[in-house]
Design a protein around this motif. Structure first.
Motif, PDB file in Angstrom:
ATOM      1  N   VAL A   1       0.881  -1.164   0.000  1.00 35.15           N
ATOM      2  CA  VAL A   1       0.000   0.000   0.000  1.00 35.15           C
ATOM      3  C   VAL A   1       0.920   1.215   0.000  1.00 35.15           C
ATOM      4  N   PRO A   2       0.875   2.049  -1.053  1.00 35.58           N
ATOM      5  CA  PRO A   2       1.808   3.186  -1.096  1.00 35.58           C
ATOM      6  C   PRO A   2       1.526   4.172   0.031  1.00 35.58           C
ATOM      7  N   LEU A   3       2.590   4.783   0.509  1.00 30.57           N
ATOM      8  CA  LEU A   3       2.429   5.739   1.610  1.00 30.57           C
ATOM      9  C   LEU A   3       1.881   7.069   1.092  1.00 30.57           C
ATOM     10  N   PHE A   4       2.570   7.678   0.131  1.00 29.46           N
ATOM     11  CA  PHE A   4       2.144   8.996  -0.362  1.00 29.46           C
ATOM     12  C   PHE A   4       1.785   8.974  -1.847  1.00 29.46           C
ATOM     13  N   GLU A   5       2.473   8.130  -2.613  1.00 24.88           N
ATOM     14  CA  GLU A   5       2.289   8.197  -4.063  1.00 24.88           C
ATOM     15  C   GLU A   5       0.834   7.948  -4.445  1.00 24.88           C
ATOM     16  N   GLY A   6       0.308   8.819  -5.297  1.00 23.74           N
ATOM     17  CA  GLY A   6      -1.060   8.658  -5.762  1.00 23.74           C
ATOM     18  C   GLY A   6      -2.101   9.295  -4.856  1.00 23.74           C
ATOM     19  N   GLY A   7      -1.637   9.844  -3.739  1.00 28.35           N
ATOM     20  CA  GLY A   7      -2.537  10.611  -2.879  1.00 28.35           C
ATOM     21  C   GLY A   7      -3.578   9.756  -2.168  1.00 28.35           C
ATOM     22  N   ALA A   8      -4.567  10.449  -1.578  1.00 24.62           N
ATOM     23  CA  ALA A   8      -5.604   9.787  -0.778  1.00 24.62           C
ATOM     24  C   ALA A   8      -6.395   8.798  -1.631  1.00 24.62           C
ATOM     25  N   ARG A   9      -6.575   9.167  -2.888  1.00 30.34           N
ATOM     26  CA  ARG A   9      -7.361   8.340  -3.784  1.00 30.34           C
ATOM     27  C   ARG A   9      -6.737   6.960  -3.986  1.00 30.34           C
ATOM     28  N   ARG A  10      -5.466   6.979  -4.249  1.00 32.92           N
ATOM     29  CA  ARG A  10      -4.744   5.726  -4.467  1.00 32.92           C
ATOM     30  C   ARG A  10      -4.689   4.917  -3.166  1.00 32.92           C
ATOM     31  N   LEU A  11      -4.521   5.615  -2.052  1.00 32.71           N
ATOM     32  CA  LEU A  11      -4.496   4.936  -0.752  1.00 32.71           C
ATOM     33  C   LEU A  11      -5.816   4.187  -0.544  1.00 32.71           C
TER      34      LEU A  11
ATOM     35  N   GLU B   1      -8.097   3.311  -2.838  1.00 29.83           N
ATOM     36  CA  GLU B   1      -8.270   2.228  -3.813  1.00 29.83           C
ATOM     37  C   GLU B   1      -7.482   0.987  -3.423  1.00 29.83           C
ATOM     38  N   THR B   2      -6.265   1.208  -2.952  1.00 32.06           N
ATOM     39  CA  THR B   2      -5.427   0.057  -2.609  1.00 32.06           C
ATOM     40  C   THR B   2      -5.977  -0.655  -1.383  1.00 32.06           C
ATOM     41  N   ILE B   3      -6.404   0.113  -0.395  1.00 30.46           N
ATOM     42  CA  ILE B   3      -6.964  -0.509   0.814  1.00 30.46           C
ATOM     43  C   ILE B   3      -8.194  -1.351   0.456  1.00 30.46           C
ATOM     44  N   MET B   4      -8.962  -0.877  -0.516  1.00 33.43           N
ATOM     45  CA  MET B   4     -10.161  -1.623  -0.922  1.00 33.43           C
ATOM     46  C   MET B   4      -9.790  -2.979  -1.551  1.00 33.43           C
ATOM     47  N   ARG B   5      -8.520  -3.142  -1.940  1.00 32.07           N
ATOM     48  CA  ARG B   5      -8.103  -4.409  -2.554  1.00 32.07           C
ATOM     49  C   ARG B   5      -7.539  -5.414  -1.555  1.00 32.07           C
ATOM     50  N   ILE B   6      -7.537  -5.054  -0.260  1.00 36.37           N
ATOM     51  CA  ILE B   6      -7.016  -5.994   0.739  1.00 36.37           C
ATOM     52  C   ILE B   6      -7.885  -7.256   0.735  1.00 36.37           C
ATOM     53  N   VAL B   7      -7.208  -8.392   0.735  1.00 35.62           N
ATOM     54  CA  VAL B   7      -7.930  -9.665   0.671  1.00 35.62           C
ATOM     55  C   VAL B   7      -8.546  -9.978   2.036  1.00 35.62           C
ATOM     56  N   THR B   8      -9.813 -10.342   2.059  1.00 34.26           N
ATOM     57  CA  THR B   8     -10.485 -10.730   3.304  1.00 34.26           C
ATOM     58  C   THR B   8     -11.118 -12.107   3.069  1.00 34.26           C
ATOM     59  N   ASP B   9     -11.696 -12.668   4.118  1.00 36.12           N
ATOM     60  CA  ASP B   9     -12.437 -13.916   3.885  1.00 36.12           C
ATOM     61  C   ASP B   9     -13.803 -13.553   3.291  1.00 36.12           C
TER      62      ASP B   9
ATOM     63  N   GLU C   1     -17.319  -1.857   4.530  1.00 33.06           N
ATOM     64  CA  GLU C   1     -17.344  -0.735   5.467  1.00 33.06           C
ATOM     65  C   GLU C   1     -16.078  -0.708   6.305  1.00 33.06           C
ATOM     66  N   ALA C   2     -15.623  -1.901   6.683  1.00 32.58           N
ATOM     67  CA  ALA C   2     -14.409  -1.988   7.503  1.00 32.58           C
ATOM     68  C   ALA C   2     -13.235  -1.363   6.758  1.00 32.58           C
ATOM     69  N   LYS C   3     -13.176  -1.583   5.454  1.00 36.88           N
ATOM     70  CA  LYS C   3     -12.079  -1.005   4.670  1.00 36.88           C
ATOM     71  C   LYS C   3     -12.157   0.518   4.674  1.00 36.88           C
ATOM     72  N   GLN C   4     -13.385   1.025   4.625  1.00 36.72           N
ATOM     73  CA  GLN C   4     -13.552   2.481   4.687  1.00 36.72           C
ATOM     74  C   GLN C   4     -13.057   3.011   6.040  1.00 36.72           C
ATOM     75  N   VAL C   5     -13.387   2.285   7.121  1.00 39.29           N
ATOM     76  CA  VAL C   5     -12.923   2.695   8.458  1.00 39.29           C
ATOM     77  C   VAL C   5     -11.390   2.683   8.495  1.00 39.29           C
ATOM     78  N   LEU C   6     -10.809   1.614   7.950  1.00 38.40           N
ATOM     79  CA  LEU C   6      -9.343   1.520   7.927  1.00 38.40           C
ATOM     80  C   LEU C   6      -8.752   2.676   7.135  1.00 38.40           C
ATOM     81  N   PHE C   7      -9.310   2.914   5.954  1.00 30.95           N
ATOM     82  CA  PHE C   7      -8.793   4.009   5.133  1.00 30.95           C
ATOM     83  C   PHE C   7      -8.822   5.330   5.918  1.00 30.95           C
ATOM     84  N   GLU C   8      -9.936   5.596   6.574  1.00 26.49           N
ATOM     85  CA  GLU C   8     -10.053   6.884   7.275  1.00 26.49           C
ATOM     86  C   GLU C   8      -9.042   6.994   8.414  1.00 26.49           C
TER      87      GLU C   8
END
Ligand code: TRP
Length: 457
Positions: free
Chosen positions: A211-221, A223-231, A274-281
């Motif tokens: 998950v990039p730290l700064f590159e691509g800004g909040a948007r990229r952050l 988007e990437t968090i939304m791709r985390i694999v869950t069960d 929703e959990a991913k949104q919480v994590l992102f925030e």
């Protein structure tokens, strides 16, 4: 007594959340500890071993410098620099190379892995292996030993390199008969979490799960968090937090209370989306202010350059006198300014350096003239006086130098040497310091010595 803590960051990739949590954040925190004398640097010579793409090398070291500064590293407090600005590092590397056993380097994990891979593929053992990869541990030893670092925070994969640095330091000390080097210790941060990546394995560029730290800004952050694999549990079903990458990443940013509340919500059936949104925030709350500083810094590369060059001056003021002592120790000596006394080790004090004050040594030249030298506490020759026909004149100058204090000294560069002036006359010169930074560092040491002499009067 401060502990010198030193670590290098290889400048190949673009920093990701795992780098931030695992290395950058704890190192910046440590640099705020008043008992820590932090040396952090961009290992850009090491980067050349991994990449021959100039654009990537250039971009990465700038991004990484900006990341550390944006993360809150105070360059006035820590010594923050680029390895390639410290000319003493490759010089020391050669001195160390000449005492390093080739057999030891044969056993280095990274080199051995390359050899094993070649052997398995039925290739020549050294196919595609550069001498740079082979020498990697010696360059790293030079990074550490040039500053006599006590503690080196590293990942587990680097422990062997620190052990080699100790081995090389010991050999050098043994061969040249003095404790030039302190033996560095690896420091593994046990509490610091290794962050899982998108697929649950350790977050790492080589797994392409970062998950990039700064590159691509909040948007990229986001988007990437939304791709985390869950069960595949659905909203409403209780979620297991134990081996959830998502929850582990959350914990690395949140307070224990926040983590407990999040775990509670997941057990209560919060959906993964929703959990991913919480994590992102939660991540964004920490990252956003840093990203703003990062973007501001990246827009002004000149400022970053100035900060790093100032760091290099600070660093070289320490490495240069050590390397000059080492040159002397191995016999690379000036034929002109030949030391009359053996230089004392800088680090480990011996009985002979008990006199904690710089000292003068007077002597008579073959032509009958009178001269003196000024030595620093550690034995470094600082000044050699002009020739005086009369011992009284030499004594008077010596006395004035002894009482003037550093601030009053008029010092100018004359070629490679420093000249000390009294009443507009050059009364003494320093040994050669072949570049401007070294001369600046030598002026600092000279003024310190003059202060110490005046204080001892
Ligand atoms: N080899 C280290 C790594 O890949 C980076 C590094 C270079 C380093 N020189 C160093 C770390 C000196 C500590 C001390 O992580």
């Amino acid at each position: 007594m401060q502990t010198r803590v030193l670590t290098g960051i290889t400048t190949t990739g673009t920093p990701h959340l795992g780098n931030y949590v695992g290395a950058i954040r704890p190192a910046i925190e440590a640099s705020r500890d008043p008992t820590v004398d932090a040396f952090y640097f961009m290992a850009d010579y090491h980067a050349l071993i991994k990449s021959d793409d100039p654009a990537r090398i250039e971009a990465s070291r700038l991004q990484i410098a900006a990341t550390w500064l944006a993360g809150g590293l105070d360059p006035n407090h820590a010594t923050f620099y680029r390895q390639s600005d410290i000319l003493e590092v490759p010089e020391l590397m050669w001195l160390l190379t000449c005492v390093s056993s080739k057999g030891m380097l044969n056993r280095a994990h990274a080199y051995k892995a390359a050899v094993d891979k070649n052997t398995e593929a039925g290739e020549d053992a050294d196919a595609g292996v550069t001498a740079g990869l082979y020498m990697y541990p010696v360059l790293m030893a030079a990074d550490i030993l040039a500053f006599n670092a006590n503690k080196v925070p590293v990942g587990r994969d680097q422990i062997q390199h620190i052990e080699m640095a100790r081995d090389i330091a010991q050999r050098f000390n043994h061969i040249y008969g003095r404790e030039f080097f302190v033996l560095p210790e690896a420091h593994i941060e046990e509490q610091v979490a290794t962050l899982p990546g998108l697929d649950g394995r350790k977050m790492s560029k080589s797994y392409d799960n970062t998950v990039p730290l700064f590159e691509g800004g909040a948007r990229r952050l986001r988007e990437t968090i939304m791709r985390i694999v869950t069960d595949s549990r659905l909203p409403g079903e209780p979620k297991d937090t134990d081996d959830s990458a998502l929850f582990t990443i959350f914990k690395a940013f949140a307070t224990p209370a926040e983590s407990a509340a999040f775990a509670e919500a997941l057990k209560g059936g919060l959906g993964w989306g929703e959990a991913k949104q919480v994590l992102f925030e939660r991540v964004e709350a920490d990252v956003a202010p840093m990203r703003e500083r990062y973007d501001a810094l990246m827009a002004r590369p000149d400022d970053i350059e100035d900060i790093l060059l100032a760091g290099a001056v600070k660093a070289r003021a320490i490495a240069a006198p050590l390397v000059s002592t080492l040159r002397d120790a191995v016999g690379l000596r000036s034929a002109k300014h030949r030391p009359v006394v053996q230089a004392q080790p800088r680090v480990a004090a011996t009985a002979a350096s008990k006199a904690r004050s710089p000292r003068f040594a007077s002597f008579r030249e073959v032509d009958g003239s009178f001269r003196f030298r000024l030595f620093a506490v550690d034995g470094e020759e600082l000044l050699l006086s002009a020739n005086f026909a009369d011992p009284k004149a030499a004594g008077a100058v010596r006395q004035r130098l002894g009482s003037m204090g550093g601030a009053a000294a008029v010092v100018e560069s004359q070629g490679d040497h420093l000249a000390l002036l009294l009443d507009g006359q050059v009364v003494a010169t320093s040994p050669a310091h072949p570049d401007e930074v070294l001369r600046a560092a030598a002026v600092v040491r000279l003024r310190e010595a003059l202060d110490a002499l005046a204080a001892a009067e």
